[in-house]
Scaffold this motif. Structure first.
Motif, mmCIF file in Angstrom:
data_model
loop_
_atom_site.group_PDB
_atom_site.id
_atom_site.type_symbol
_atom_site.label_atom_id
_atom_site.label_comp_id
_atom_site.label_asym_id
_atom_site.label_seq_id
_atom_site.Cartn_x
_atom_site.Cartn_y
_atom_site.Cartn_z
ATOM 1 N N LEU A 1 0.832 -1.204 0.000
ATOM 2 C CA LEU A 1 0.000 0.000 0.000
ATOM 3 C C LEU A 1 0.864 1.251 0.000
ATOM 4 C CD1 LEU A 1 -3.200 0.636 2.050
ATOM 5 C CD2 LEU A 1 -1.345 2.278 2.188
ATOM 6 N N TYR A 2 1.888 1.288 0.865
ATOM 7 C CA TYR A 2 2.787 2.448 0.914
ATOM 8 C C TYR A 2 3.428 2.682 -0.445
ATOM 9 C CZ TYR A 2 2.695 1.585 5.967
ATOM 10 O OH TYR A 2 2.314 1.366 7.257
ATOM 11 N N LYS A 3 3.971 1.623 -0.996
ATOM 12 C CA LYS A 3 4.707 1.750 -2.256
ATOM 13 C C LYS A 3 3.800 2.274 -3.363
ATOM 14 C CE LYS A 3 7.620 -0.887 -5.451
ATOM 15 N NZ LYS A 3 8.235 -2.217 -5.741
ATOM 16 N N GLU A 4 2.618 1.710 -3.471
ATOM 17 C CA GLU A 4 1.688 2.136 -4.518
ATOM 18 C C GLU A 4 1.234 3.572 -4.298
ATOM 19 O OE1 GLU A 4 -1.579 -0.524 -4.756
ATOM 20 O OE2 GLU A 4 -0.427 -2.145 -5.682
ATOM 21 N N ALA A 5 0.921 3.919 -3.045
ATOM 22 C CA ALA A 5 0.451 5.278 -2.757
ATOM 23 C C ALA A 5 1.524 6.303 -3.087
ATOM 24 C CB ALA A 5 0.034 5.383 -1.293
ATOM 25 N N ILE A 6 2.768 6.024 -2.696
ATOM 26 C CA ILE A 6 3.867 6.953 -2.958
ATOM 27 C C ILE A 6 4.111 7.079 -4.461
ATOM 28 C CG2 ILE A 6 6.349 7.307 -2.681
ATOM 29 C CD1 ILE A 6 6.010 5.900 0.098
ATOM 30 N N THR A 7 4.060 5.954 -5.155
ATOM 31 C CA THR A 7 4.254 5.968 -6.607
ATOM 32 C C THR A 7 3.168 6.796 -7.290
ATOM 33 O OG1 THR A 7 5.318 3.794 -6.583
ATOM 34 C CG2 THR A 7 4.396 4.539 -8.681
ATOM 35 N N SER A 8 1.921 6.616 -6.843
ATOM 36 C CA SER A 8 0.802 7.345 -7.452
ATOM 37 C C SER A 8 0.907 8.840 -7.188
ATOM 38 C CB SER A 8 -0.528 6.804 -6.914
ATOM 39 O OG SER A 8 -0.715 5.460 -7.293
ATOM 40 N N VAL A 9 1.259 9.198 -5.947
ATOM 41 C CA VAL A 9 1.408 10.621 -5.609
ATOM 42 C C VAL A 9 2.544 11.243 -6.415
ATOM 43 C CG1 VAL A 9 2.083 12.233 -3.796
ATOM 44 C CG2 VAL A 9 0.383 10.465 -3.312
ATOM 45 N N SER A 10 3.656 10.529 -6.494
ATOM 46 C CA SER A 10 4.815 11.041 -7.236
ATOM 47 C C SER A 10 4.487 11.274 -8.708
ATOM 48 C CB SER A 10 5.999 10.071 -7.113
ATOM 49 O OG SER A 10 6.394 9.928 -5.768
ATOM 50 N N ALA A 11 3.599 10.432 -9.232
ATOM 51 C CA ALA A 11 3.207 10.571 -10.642
ATOM 52 C C ALA A 11 2.103 11.603 -10.831
ATOM 53 C CB ALA A 11 2.749 9.219 -11.169
ATOM 54 N N GLY A 12 1.592 12.147 -9.716
ATOM 55 C CA GLY A 12 0.519 13.130 -9.807
ATOM 56 C C GLY A 12 -0.839 12.525 -10.095
ATOM 57 N N ASP A 13 -0.994 11.230 -9.855
ATOM 58 C CA ASP A 13 -2.257 10.560 -10.149
ATOM 59 C C ASP A 13 -3.310 10.886 -9.087
ATOM 60 O OD1 ASP A 13 -1.047 9.362 -12.293
ATOM 61 O OD2 ASP A 13 -0.588 7.493 -11.231
ATOM 62 N N ASP A 14 -4.493 11.216 -9.527
ATOM 63 C CA ASP A 14 -5.623 11.424 -8.618
ATOM 64 C C ASP A 14 -6.264 10.058 -8.395
ATOM 65 O OD1 ASP A 14 -7.717 12.384 -7.120
ATOM 66 O OD2 ASP A 14 -8.831 13.158 -8.841
ATOM 67 N N PHE A 15 -5.648 9.264 -7.530
ATOM 68 C CA PHE A 15 -6.012 7.846 -7.427
ATOM 69 C C PHE A 15 -7.023 7.537 -6.332
ATOM 70 C CE2 PHE A 15 -2.677 8.496 -4.447
ATOM 71 C CZ PHE A 15 -2.753 7.513 -3.474
#
Length: 493
Positions: free
Chosen positions: A126-140
């Protein structure tokens, strides 16, 4: 005063106010005699008091969000958190339906849809995916729901909730955690009554009262009510409680014990008032608070109890080979069991003996209140959210209705009703619920770098007289590294 008691006190105040208001509404002669005569009329002006409903909806009625999809991101299989915040459908079960109907009410209130976005799995994924999504600017998603989310906010992944104007942290549904987790007016991860997780995954003791009665052991209801139920009482109750059921001379899983422990007992130290990370006296930094007199006492007492050769206690590294604390309690092989509330109530239908629920005792008479240590499953808002005010309104209403409707369904209808065997047991649930608590360390650290779990490292040595100082010296640098990192993030140092 706990949040549950605050609500009860407010309701009581309102009831007490009714006759006062009725008296104030009576008509009377308001003629004033200015002669100074002794029998002059009382001209005191009575101002009617008003008591605000603590659960009032203060969000403007015209606030709507036109079909917005409010997304909860997390592992739907995580029994610790997700069922306490999201249920996909009605099932006829009281708590399930309370969560489902709460979410439907919020959907109707704002014209939105609340959905679940499945994360990759365990907390680390969860941490890894959340950080990756935030870094990419994804509104996830709108809320990241997980455990110890500092891994996300330390990489600038979560919003400071204290800056969201639509969140009102003075309301009762924000629980004690909101204030205790705020540092320098910054709050990144928190629990509220959006979930009943703080109760369902709080530590408590289940006691087999049939075993107690058969062995002339007093169930400590009166001591709990008096606030005098302490660790020594629990130790003395259990340390010699043992029966070799099969008579084979071996201490095996079929025997009866005062207590059995398998694996780590997370969120236990805080039950005894032990907080490993606190603010310093000036309120300007987080500091290591591990090696205190209270911690030393806790270690000395528990290590002597667990590893001092007491026949009533059995310890295993992990479940297996017949050792499973939940099924062993279920089978009537334990006098007392320390566990999370939810783990125990999941098996209640299988108990064929009388039991009771007890709060974890105090460390000693110096501990002011009982504490039910809860795990740090909580939520944060990712920095990719485009409208934090909108999401704040939704969180606020989910929390308000959670406190109004879901909490009573879990605490009163389930724990005090369905799962309590008698009035004494229900009284214990009240005390347990009023003492639920999450430590700052448990909300903001994870794994081996969590100083709140240092007692587990000490226990792992299985020494009746532990050598604490040297073990702490080996861990101190690891703890200080994370605390320094947190201080830099909170204070900009």
């Amino acid at each position: 005063m706990s949040i549950l008691k605050k609500l009860s006190a407010s309701a009581l105040a309102l009831l007490m106010l009714v006759p006062t208001l009725a008296a104030c509404s009576d008509g009377g002669d308001d003629t004033t005699d200015t002669s100074g005569a002794a029998d002059s009329a009382d001209t005191t002006t009575v101002v009617e008091e008003t008591t605000e409903d603590p659960l009032a909806d203060k969000i403007p009625a015209d606030v709507k969000f036109d079909g917005y999809n409010f997304r909860l991101y997390g592992d739907g299989k995580d029994a610790k958190l997700f069922p306490t915040i999201y249920r996909a459908e009605e099932t006829g079960e009281t708590v399930n339906d309370a969560v489902y109907l709460r979410n439907k009410a919020v959907e109707e209130r704002f014209g939105i849809k609340i959905t679940h976005v499945q994360s990759g799995g365990d907390v680390y994924a969860l941490y890894k995916e959340a950080i990756t999504s935030v870094s990419a600017g994804d509104d996830f998603c709108d809320l990241v729901c997980g455990e110890s989310l500092n891994q996300v906010y330390l990489q600038n992944g979560l919003v400071n909730l204290r800056e969201i104007e639509s969140l009102d942290f003075d309301r009762v549904w924000w629980l004690p955690a909101a204030d205790s987790q705020t540092v320098n007016n910054k709050l990144y991860t928190v629990q509220s009554a959006i979930s009943y997780n703080i109760l369902s995954y709080a530590r408590c003791i289940f006691m087999n009262t049939d075993l107690a009665k058969d062995n002339n052991i007093t169930v400590p209801y009166d001591d709990v009510r008096a606030g005098t139920w302490v660790l020594d009482d629990w130790i003395n109750m259990t340390k010699d409680f043992y029966k070799d059921v099969d008579g084979n001379g071996n201490r095996d899983a079929t025997d009866i014990y005062g207590m059995i422990m398998c694996g780590n007992q997370y969120a236990t130290a805080e039950c005894f008032g032990i907080e490993s990370v606190i603010m310093n006296e000036k309120g300007t930094a987080l500091v290591d608070n591990v090696m205190t007199p209270e911690f030393q006492k806790y270690m000395e007492k528990t290590c002597a109890w667990l590893y001092g050769g007491n026949v009533g206690f059995q310890w295993q590294n992990k479940s297996g080979n017949g050792w499973n604390v939940l099924t062993q309690f279920q089978n009537g092989n334990m006098l007392t069991e320390l566990n999370f509330m939810q783990n125990m109530v999941n098996l209640i239908a299988e108990y064929d003996f009388e039991y009771t629920i007890l709060p974890v005792p105090k460390l000693d008479e110096n501990q002011e209140n009982y504490r039910a240590g809860s795990v740090g499953n909580n939520f944060g808002m990712p920095t990719t959210v485009k409208d934090t005010k909108r999401d704040g309104y939704i969180i606020e209403e989910m929390s308000r209705l959670g406190y109004q409707d879901v909490y009573p369904a879990y605490k009163d209808l389930a724990l005090r009703g369905r799962y309590s065997t008698n009035q004494d047991c229900a009284d214990m649930v009240d005390i347990f619920a009023d003492s639920a608590w999450v430590s700052f360390a448990y909300m903001n650290f994870l794994g081996s770098n969590n100083p709140q779990n240092f007692y587990i490292d000490v226990w792992a040595d299985r020494n009746a007289t532990p050598e604490i100082a040297s073990k702490y010296a080996a861990k101190k640098g690891e703890y200080e590294k994370v605390i320094t990192q947190l201080n830099e993030y909170y204070w900009g140092k």
